[in-house]
Scaffold this active site. Structure first.
Site, PDB file in Angstrom:
ATOM      1  N   LEU A   1      -1.215  -0.487  -4.132  1.00  0.00           N
ATOM      2  CA  LEU A   1       0.154   0.023  -4.246  1.00  0.00           C
ATOM      3  C   LEU A   1       1.110  -1.075  -4.702  1.00  0.00           C
ATOM      4  O   LEU A   1       1.907  -0.883  -5.631  1.00  0.00           O
ATOM      5  CB  LEU A   1       0.611   0.614  -2.915  1.00  0.00           C
ATOM      6  CG  LEU A   1       2.042   1.150  -2.879  1.00  0.00           C
ATOM      7  CD1 LEU A   1       2.220   2.329  -3.834  1.00  0.00           C
ATOM      8  CD2 LEU A   1       2.407   1.560  -1.453  1.00  0.00           C
ATOM      9  N   TYR A   2       1.044  -2.230  -4.074  1.00  0.00           N
ATOM     10  CA  TYR A   2       1.973  -3.305  -4.410  1.00  0.00           C
ATOM     11  C   TYR A   2       1.765  -3.796  -5.838  1.00  0.00           C
ATOM     12  O   TYR A   2       2.725  -4.070  -6.560  1.00  0.00           O
ATOM     13  CB  TYR A   2       1.868  -4.454  -3.416  1.00  0.00           C
ATOM     14  CG  TYR A   2       2.224  -4.059  -1.997  1.00  0.00           C
ATOM     15  CD1 TYR A   2       3.212  -3.110  -1.736  1.00  0.00           C
ATOM     16  CD2 TYR A   2       1.579  -4.624  -0.912  1.00  0.00           C
ATOM     17  CE1 TYR A   2       3.542  -2.749  -0.447  1.00  0.00           C
ATOM     18  CE2 TYR A   2       1.906  -4.270   0.385  1.00  0.00           C
ATOM     19  CZ  TYR A   2       2.882  -3.333   0.614  1.00  0.00           C
ATOM     20  OH  TYR A   2       3.198  -2.970   1.894  1.00  0.00           O
TER      21      TYR A   2
ATOM     22  N   GLY B   1      -1.793  10.084   1.627  1.00  0.00           N
ATOM     23  CA  GLY B   1      -2.558  10.782   0.605  1.00  0.00           C
ATOM     24  C   GLY B   1      -1.754  11.797  -0.183  1.00  0.00           C
ATOM     25  O   GLY B   1      -2.317  12.562  -0.977  1.00  0.00           O
TER      26      GLY B   1
ATOM     27  N   ALA C   1      -2.948  -1.061   0.355  1.00  0.00           N
ATOM     28  CA  ALA C   1      -1.646  -1.697   0.195  1.00  0.00           C
ATOM     29  C   ALA C   1      -1.623  -2.584  -1.044  1.00  0.00           C
ATOM     30  O   ALA C   1      -0.671  -2.548  -1.823  1.00  0.00           O
ATOM     31  CB  ALA C   1      -1.299  -2.513   1.444  1.00  0.00           C
TER      32      ALA C   1
ATOM     33  N   PHE D   1       6.023  -1.808   6.167  1.00  0.00           N
ATOM     34  CA  PHE D   1       6.085  -0.574   5.403  1.00  0.00           C
ATOM     35  C   PHE D   1       4.882   0.269   5.780  1.00  0.00           C
ATOM     36  O   PHE D   1       3.750  -0.191   5.679  1.00  0.00           O
ATOM     37  CB  PHE D   1       6.080  -0.893   3.903  1.00  0.00           C
ATOM     38  CG  PHE D   1       6.009   0.311   3.009  1.00  0.00           C
ATOM     39  CD1 PHE D   1       6.989   1.278   3.047  1.00  0.00           C
ATOM     40  CD2 PHE D   1       4.969   0.454   2.114  1.00  0.00           C
ATOM     41  CE1 PHE D   1       6.930   2.392   2.209  1.00  0.00           C
ATOM     42  CE2 PHE D   1       4.895   1.551   1.267  1.00  0.00           C
ATOM     43  CZ  PHE D   1       5.877   2.520   1.325  1.00  0.00           C
TER      44      PHE D   1
ATOM     45  N   GLY E   1       3.666   7.043  -0.432  1.00  0.00           N
ATOM     46  CA  GLY E   1       3.728   5.585  -0.431  1.00  0.00           C
ATOM     47  C   GLY E   1       4.444   5.076  -1.673  1.00  0.00           C
ATOM     48  O   GLY E   1       5.349   4.250  -1.582  1.00  0.00           O
TER      49      GLY E   1
ATOM     50  N   GLY F   1       1.081  10.836  -2.000  1.00  0.00           N
ATOM     51  CA  GLY F   1       1.898  10.121  -2.976  1.00  0.00           C
ATOM     52  C   GLY F   1       3.192   9.576  -2.425  1.00  0.00           C
ATOM     53  O   GLY F   1       4.003   9.021  -3.166  1.00  0.00           O
TER      54      GLY F   1
ATOM     55  N   ILE G   1       3.419   4.576   6.046  1.00  0.00           N
ATOM     56  CA  ILE G   1       3.535   6.024   5.960  1.00  0.00           C
ATOM     57  C   ILE G   1       2.706   6.579   7.106  1.00  0.00           C
ATOM     58  O   ILE G   1       1.551   6.169   7.310  1.00  0.00           O
ATOM     59  CB  ILE G   1       3.021   6.563   4.604  1.00  0.00           C
ATOM     60  CG1 ILE G   1       3.792   5.948   3.424  1.00  0.00           C
ATOM     61  CG2 ILE G   1       3.082   8.089   4.570  1.00  0.00           C
ATOM     62  CD1 ILE G   1       5.273   6.258   3.379  1.00  0.00           C
TER      63      ILE G   1
END
Length: 149
Positions: free
Chosen positions: A125-126, A87, A122, A79, A91, A89, A81
């Protein structure tokens, strides 16, 4: 904003191959070229382009691996971007769309991924999407995270 996830085809493969990440992220994920090579070698992988308003902004590779676990596992294996779109949003937006797609496509109640522990962006995010470490390591010694859906 219209989000679409499209399979990699002859029509978009050159654009997919042009996607890149920031220099400081290069040790965290393979290039799209490497990913597509792996997808050719393993029939379970599905490489896709991530689009926002018809602009290619990212890439993912996922699949169902029937030989893993008791009933197989759905993996979000790659995954990213593109650096030009980080930066903004995207993701979070794309990860949400991918989770929805995998859940629908595989009718699964768990999604697995692996992450390099130093990849703080990451991990953040996860964790925001309720992925948690399950105590396992993948074949590359990356920590495995799982999301219950």
């Amino acid at each position: 904003m219209t989000i679409t996830i499209n399979e990699v085809t002859n029509e978009n493969v050159n654009d997919i191959l042009k996607l890149g990440i920031n220099t400081k992220q290069k040790s965290f994920i393979e290039t799209t070229e490497q990913c597509l090579e792996e997808a050719m070698e393993c029939k379970y992988y599905k490489p896709v382009g991530l689009y926002s308003d018809n602009s290619l902004v990212g890439f993912a590779m996922y699949g169902f691996f029937p030989e893993e676990g008791e009933n197989g596992r759905v993996w979000l294996d790659r995954f990213l971007i593109d650096a030009r779109y980080q930066g903004l949003g995207l993701g979070s937006i794309m990860l949400k769309a991918l989770i929805q797609r995998l859940t629908k496509e595989y009718n699964c109640n768990e999604i697995y991924l692996s992450v390099i522990e130093d990849n703080q962006a990451a991990l953040h995010l996860y964790k925001k999407f309720n992925f948690t470490f399950n105590g396992e390591l993948d074949i590359n010694k990356e920590k495995i995270m799982v999301k219950k859906v």
